[in-house]
Design an enzyme around this catalytic site. Structure first.
Site, short mmCIF file in Angstrom:
data_model
loop_
_atom_site.label_atom_id
_atom_site.label_comp_id
_atom_site.label_asym_id
_atom_site.label_seq_id
_atom_site.Cartn_x
_atom_site.Cartn_y
_atom_site.Cartn_z
N TRP A 142 -39.35 -1.93 6.96
CA TRP A 142 -39.72 -2.74 5.80
C TRP A 142 -38.66 -2.63 4.71
CZ3 TRP A 142 -43.88 -5.89 4.46
CH2 TRP A 142 -44.85 -6.05 5.44
N SER A 176 -43.74 2.58 7.37
CA SER A 176 -43.91 3.96 6.94
C SER A 176 -45.13 4.64 7.55
CB SER A 176 -43.99 4.02 5.42
OG SER A 176 -42.76 3.59 4.86
N VAL A 222 -39.93 2.82 2.90
CA VAL A 222 -40.06 2.16 1.61
C VAL A 222 -41.45 1.53 1.53
CG1 VAL A 222 -39.13 0.40 0.06
CG2 VAL A 222 -37.59 1.65 1.59
N ILE A 223 -42.21 1.93 0.51
CA ILE A 223 -43.51 1.33 0.26
C ILE A 223 -43.50 0.84 -1.19
CG2 ILE A 223 -46.01 1.63 0.29
CD1 ILE A 223 -45.53 4.15 2.03
N ILE A 224 -43.73 -0.45 -1.38
CA ILE A 224 -43.74 -1.03 -2.73
C ILE A 224 -45.17 -1.45 -3.07
CG2 ILE A 224 -42.84 -2.85 -4.22
CD1 ILE A 224 -40.27 -2.81 -2.56
N HIS A 265 -53.84 -1.03 -0.49
CA HIS A 265 -53.03 -0.74 0.70
C HIS A 265 -51.91 0.25 0.39
CE1 HIS A 265 -49.92 -1.77 3.80
NE2 HIS A 265 -50.98 -1.64 4.57
N ARG A 322 -32.43 3.77 -6.07
CA ARG A 322 -32.51 5.05 -5.37
C ARG A 322 -31.94 5.03 -3.96
NH1 ARG A 322 -36.18 4.33 -9.06
NH2 ARG A 322 -37.05 6.08 -10.23
#
Length: 160
Positions: free
Chosen positions: A28, A59, A82-84, A90, A129
């Site tokens: 992702w 992830s 990566v989690i946005i 969720h 980052r």
């Protein structure tokens, strides 16, 4: 910025020759994920470790594949994802599950997992980052440094 106070580790001073490290990276948010992966590979190559890269869908899949890699003989894993945050719960479910799962995998295997899972409010935080040109931090490199440093420390403690 969150990197304030980070340890100053010189990756060129890490001698990881003989170590086998698996990088498990989610797919992702490809621009950010690619930056994390490039940073991790740069550190692992400089340390002289034998590296395997496994890409997973997201992830949520990091813990089970990380554990499988450790069980298959990897001395350490670098987990990158990566989690946005979006408009539903969720984000919390996936972030919590991935973080807890990686912790459990590491503890149960007795081997380190470098934590390169970014949990973000927006895409810009990830770009800042990801070790990309203009980024303020390189969390992929930091996760790889942590994994190699900890694997070497554990080998020393265990007399291997």
């Amino acid at each position: 910025m969150s990197g304030h106070g980070a340890p100053d580790i010189d990756p060129t001073a890490l001698d990881g020759s003989g170590l086998r490290v698996t990088v498990v990276a989610g797919r992702w948010h490809d621009e950010i994920s690619a930056g994390l992966l490039a940073g991790a590979r740069r550190v692992l190559d400089a340390a002289g470790v034998t590296t395997t890269v496994i890409r997973v869908p997201g992830s949520f899949e990091l813990p089970v594949v990380a554990r499988a890699a450790l069980d298959a003989g990897a001395d350490a894993v670098v987990a990158l994802g990566v989690i946005i945050r979006g408009g539903t719960p969720h984000f919390e479910y996936v972030s919590d599950a991935a973080t807890s799962g990686l912790t459990q995998a590491s503890l149960l295997a007795g081997k380190p997992i470098g934590f390169g899972l970014l949990t973000l409010d927006d895409e810009q935080q990830g770009i800042d980052r990801a070790g990309l040109p203009g980024s303020k931090e390189d969390k992929g490199a930091e996760a790889a440094e942590a994994a190699v440093t900890t694997a070497l420390l554990l080998k020393s403690i265990r007399g291997a």
